[in-house]
Design a protein around this motif. Structure first.
Motif, PDB file in Angstrom:
ATOM      1  N   SER A 159       4.792  16.857  18.909  1.00 40.80           N
ATOM      2  CA  SER A 159       4.224  15.535  18.669  1.00 40.80           C
ATOM      3  C   SER A 159       4.634  14.599  19.796  1.00 40.80           C
ATOM      4  O   SER A 159       5.762  14.659  20.304  1.00 40.80           O
ATOM      5  N   ASP A 204       4.312  10.375  20.881  1.00 44.82           N
ATOM      6  CA  ASP A 204       3.978   9.017  20.465  1.00 44.82           C
ATOM      7  C   ASP A 204       4.110   8.091  21.662  1.00 44.82           C
ATOM      8  O   ASP A 204       4.989   8.269  22.516  1.00 44.82           O
ATOM      9  N   ARG A 219      -0.496   5.309  20.020  1.00 40.90           N
ATOM     10  CA  ARG A 219      -1.138   6.622  19.958  1.00 40.90           C
ATOM     11  C   ARG A 219      -0.142   7.649  19.441  1.00 40.90           C
ATOM     12  O   ARG A 219       0.983   7.725  19.934  1.00 40.90           O
ATOM     13  N   ASN A 220      -0.559   8.401  18.434  1.00 44.50           N
ATOM     14  CA  ASN A 220       0.239   9.487  17.869  1.00 44.50           C
ATOM     15  C   ASN A 220      -0.554  10.775  18.002  1.00 44.50           C
ATOM     16  O   ASN A 220      -1.684  10.864  17.511  1.00 44.50           O
ATOM     17  N   GLN A 221       0.028  11.760  18.664  1.00 42.29           N
ATOM     18  CA  GLN A 221      -0.638  13.042  18.884  1.00 42.29           C
ATOM     19  C   GLN A 221       0.209  14.164  18.290  1.00 42.29           C
ATOM     20  O   GLN A 221       1.413  14.217  18.498  1.00 42.29           O
ATOM     21  N   ARG A 251       0.236  18.438  17.934  1.00 43.97           N
ATOM     22  CA  ARG A 251      -0.314  19.738  18.314  1.00 43.97           C
ATOM     23  C   ARG A 251       0.364  20.792  17.452  1.00 43.97           C
ATOM     24  O   ARG A 251       1.559  21.051  17.582  1.00 43.97           O
ATOM     25  N   THR A 254      -3.642  19.946  14.131  1.00 46.07           N
ATOM     26  CA  THR A 254      -3.700  19.102  15.317  1.00 46.07           C
ATOM     27  C   THR A 254      -4.539  17.853  15.057  1.00 46.07           C
ATOM     28  O   THR A 254      -5.621  17.924  14.469  1.00 46.07           O
ATOM     29  N   ASP A 262      -5.152  13.539  16.682  1.00 49.65           N
ATOM     30  CA  ASP A 262      -4.839  12.383  17.522  1.00 49.65           C
ATOM     31  C   ASP A 262      -5.195  11.120  16.751  1.00 49.65           C
ATOM     32  O   ASP A 262      -6.303  11.002  16.221  1.00 49.65           O
ATOM     33  N   THR A 316      -9.403   8.477  14.681  1.00 48.73           N
ATOM     34  CA  THR A 316      -8.731   9.719  14.302  1.00 48.73           C
ATOM     35  C   THR A 316      -9.565  10.884  14.794  1.00 48.73           C
ATOM     36  O   THR A 316     -10.750  10.991  14.462  1.00 48.73           O
ATOM     37  N   SER A 341      -9.815  15.056  15.171  1.00 49.17           N
ATOM     38  CA  SER A 341      -9.331  16.386  14.811  1.00 49.17           C
ATOM     39  C   SER A 341     -10.528  17.304  14.615  1.00 49.17           C
ATOM     40  O   SER A 341     -11.310  17.120  13.674  1.00 49.17           O
ATOM     41  N   ARG A 375     -14.372  13.282  15.611  1.00 50.87           N
ATOM     42  CA  ARG A 375     -13.732  11.969  15.652  1.00 50.87           C
ATOM     43  C   ARG A 375     -14.357  11.040  14.618  1.00 50.87           C
ATOM     44  O   ARG A 375     -15.567  10.994  14.443  1.00 50.87           O
TER      45      ARG A 375
END
Length: 689
Positions: free
Chosen positions: A264, A266, A291-293, A295, A327, A329, A360, A362, A371
């Protein structure tokens, strides 16, 4: 007398992140000089605790340091009514009075006014370090009238230290069992009107015994405070973080939650401009980008860990290796304008507007779309009117419109009767709405094999999901207790929630050619799908909670928290999702250069867990746990040094949050907790220079 009081006011302003110089010219009767803390989070107005239209627990920097805790979520256990659980060392379940289900979304967490993703509590770039926190204000009860739908059950407002209150640099180190290894450096510098703080932190551990839950990561955080003039200040916060968290369990059928490592990242950027032409007026303009990602990808194995009948059937078929993914974003942009003023000697007003854009992304959870975007608009206001010396009215209202839908109003009306300088009674009503998340509205997650087609549709979307509504009535008391040198905060509440969002099993109808497996029974077993639905019947939460803080002897303090909640609902699953009681007692003591802290926590039985198992019910048993921390301060070459020993879960292994598919396996079942947490011990060393 005046000269003695002004520094106290300035200190309070610094804690709140206000402009220190503009805070100095104040009348003697200013409420900041009250002995109770000044809080921001109930109405957005700075108020002494006795004037606030809510029950608020304050966890200050001294208490944070005294616990020795490494995680933000563990600190929240120190507020009454909070129900916190860990599935594993790096995954927390955070809610207030339960009703969190798989993914709690009823609690608003703020850091200096910006919304924090609950999934980032363990490694938030927004904060940088627990040492950066000046105070945490936990609003116990709905606060949608001030912050909108995410504040459905309450608010946690984290206020970080203003650089004007700090100087020098600090270095700290944690080393302990289970691979605990953290190192942190904080540097503060001043140049004329500019103050800067840089925080660099590395954290890591191997989690709890018997679980695949290690973690490691890095955080970089920068805060800057620039005084432009006597009335203007600009604040900047920027941060990035990266974390690697072990997830999954061995022996899961099809390896639906196989052991793996998720990554992750951020990032956040927050700018604020404050303009305070006088102590009675302030403008605040704020913008942030976050932004929070995540994987987190792996493969299902069609022949892994299956019961004999199913294994025999699939043995005759080619092996299937099917991709799945968590996963995602998440991107948020937020712009907010706020204005407070003194409209009359006994009347203060605050109004503001907020725009938020949420995206969002995914490919797994939002199939064929990928999205989803959402636009949120809010207008809010609060009026504080002292109609008589002992009577204070707070009227707040927020209008919210999301994605062009029908606007909704969240009003609140409270009356505080300050019967004496030592006691305040509070009575009020509020209405709150919770907008369904993009995940709840639009999720469409499918397990598809390239040869056999659709094997499972885990989630179905529900665009018709209605926002839950809560009507809450509250009676509260806040008083100082001179005999105990303490305070007592009591909250009685009755809350009615309509259209609560719950997860339900739904049928899936296959179209021709969707699936090439020959056995229809197997298809139906694989195709169990779920969707988020509105509960048909209302839910009633009623109960009492209190916090007693006392200093009965020199250099000692006792904090007692107790909460009792009765959940009334026709659906037993909903009732079990609320712990009927929580209780904790914390003892802090100083002995010269020594300091010690003990916290004993009791959590009632709770059906808190992740994953949907339609024919299996499991309630996490009630548990008791003990945390302890002891520290010794001394000096080396005139430099302050502290060494601290901290331990958590000293009473042994216990379960706090269940992974239901794991718990359902025959080797566990309803009688043996599957994922237990255990003791951890670490040694901390810190210095300032």
């Amino acid at each position: 007398m005046r000269q003695k009081l002004v520094p106290l006011r300035a200190a309070a302003c610094s804690m709140l992140g206000l402009i220190p110089l503009a805070c100095l010219a104040v009348p003697d009767e200013d409420p900041y000089l009250e002995p109770l803390p000044v809080v921001l989070s109930a109405s957005r107005l700075p108020q002494p605790l006795r004037d606030a239209p809510a029950a608020i627990s304050v966890i200050d920097a001294d208490l944070i340091a005294a616990t020795g805790y490494r995680d933000l979520s563990r600190l929240l256990r120190l507020a009454p009514g909070m129900q916190i659980g860990q599935e594993r060392g790096n995954t927390q379940w955070v809610t207030y009075h339960g009703l969190g289900f798989d993914l709690p979304a009823q609690l608003q967490v703020l850091v200096d006014g910006r919304s924090l993703n609950l999934g980032s509590l363990g490694d938030a770039a927004d904060i940088g370090s627990l040492q950066n926190i000046e105070r945490m204000e936990v609003v116990r009860g709905s606060n949608s009238a001030a912050y909108g739908s995410n504040a459905f059950l309450g608010v946690v407002n984290i206020i970080t230290r203003h650089t004007a209150t700090e100087e020098g640099s600090t270095v700290s180190l944690n080393l302990g069992d289970h691979g605990i290894a953290d190192v942190e450096a904080r540097a503060v510098a001043h140049s004329g009107p500019l103050g800067l703080r840089l925080t660099v932190r590395h954290f890591g551990d191997e989690g709890f015994s018997g679980l695949h839950d290690g973690r490691r990561g890095n955080v970089l955080n920068l805060r800057g405070d620039l005084r432009v003039s006597e009335a203007d200040e600009i604040n900047l916060t920027a941060g990035v973080s990266e974390a690697f968290n072990q997830r999954g369990y061995p022996g899961m059928p099809f390896e639906t939650d196989r052991e793996r490592t998720a990554r992750s990242t951020d990032s956040t950027l927050h700018l604020r401009w404050r303009h305070a032409p006088s102590t009675d007026e302030e403008w605040l303009l704020s913008w942030y980008h976050a932004r929070n990602q995540l994987r987190d990808d792996w493969f299902l194995d069609s022949r892994a860990n299956l019961p004999p009948p199913l294994a025999a059937y699939l043995a005759a078929l080619p092996a299937m290796r099917i991709p799945v993914s968590n996963t995602m974003d998440l991107v948020r942009n937020n712009l907010e304008l706020q204005h407070r003023m003194l409209a009359a000697p006994d009347l203060r007003l605050l109004w503001g507007a907020e725009w938020r854009g949420v995206s969002t992304d995914s490919a797994f959870y939002f199939r064929d779309v990928g999205r989803h975007e959402r636009e949120e608009l809010r207008l809010f206001g609060n009026l504080e009117w002292r109609s008589a010396p002992q009577w204070l009215w707070n009227l707040g209202v927020l209008a919210e419109r999301i994605d062009g839908q029908q606007p909704r109003l969240a009003p609140r009306l409270f009356l505080n009767w300050q019967a004496s300088p030592a006691s305040t009674w509070r009575i009020g009503y509020s209405r709150a709405w919770r907008q369904p998340s993009l995940f709840e509205n639009a999720v469409d997650a499918r397990i598809i094999d390239p040869v056999y087609g659709l094997l499972q549709q885990r989630f179905l979307p529900n665009p018709e999901l209605r926002p839950p509504r809560m009507d809450a009535f509250e009676l509260g008391f806040l008083g100082t207790l001179p005999a105990l040198a303490g305070t007592l905060d009591v909250r009685l509440f009755h809350e009615t929630i309509r259209d609560l969002i719950v997860r339900r099993q739904v049928d899936v109808t296959l179209a021709p050619g969707d699936n090439a497996l020959a056995d229809p029974n197997l298809i139906q077993r694989l195709l169990r799908a779920t969707s988020w639905r509105n509960a048909a019947d209302p839910v009633h939460l009623s109960g009492i909670e209190y916090q007693l803080r006392s200093k009965p002897w020199p250099d000692g303090e006792i904090i007692l928290n107790h909460s009792m909640v009765r959940a009334a609902a026709k659906d037993a699953d909903i009732r079990r999702n609320v712990a009927p009681y929580t209780a904790s007692v914390t003892w802090l003591q100083r002995f010269g250069a020594w300091q010690s802290t003990l916290t004993l926590l009791r959590m009632g039985p709770l059906d808190a867990g992740f994953g949907f198992t339609p024919t299996f019910r499991y309630t996490v048993p009630a548990y008791t746990t003990l945390d302890a921390s002891v520290a010794r301060s001394f000096r080396i070459d005139r430099r302050p040094v502290e060494i601290r020993l901290t331990a958590i879960n000293l009473l042994g292994r216990h379960q706090e949050y269940a992974n239901r598919p794991l718990q359902q396996l025959s080797r566990f079942g309803p009688d043996k907790p599957a994922n237990e947490l255990g003791p951890q011990v670490w040694l901390s060393l810190g210095t300032r220079f």
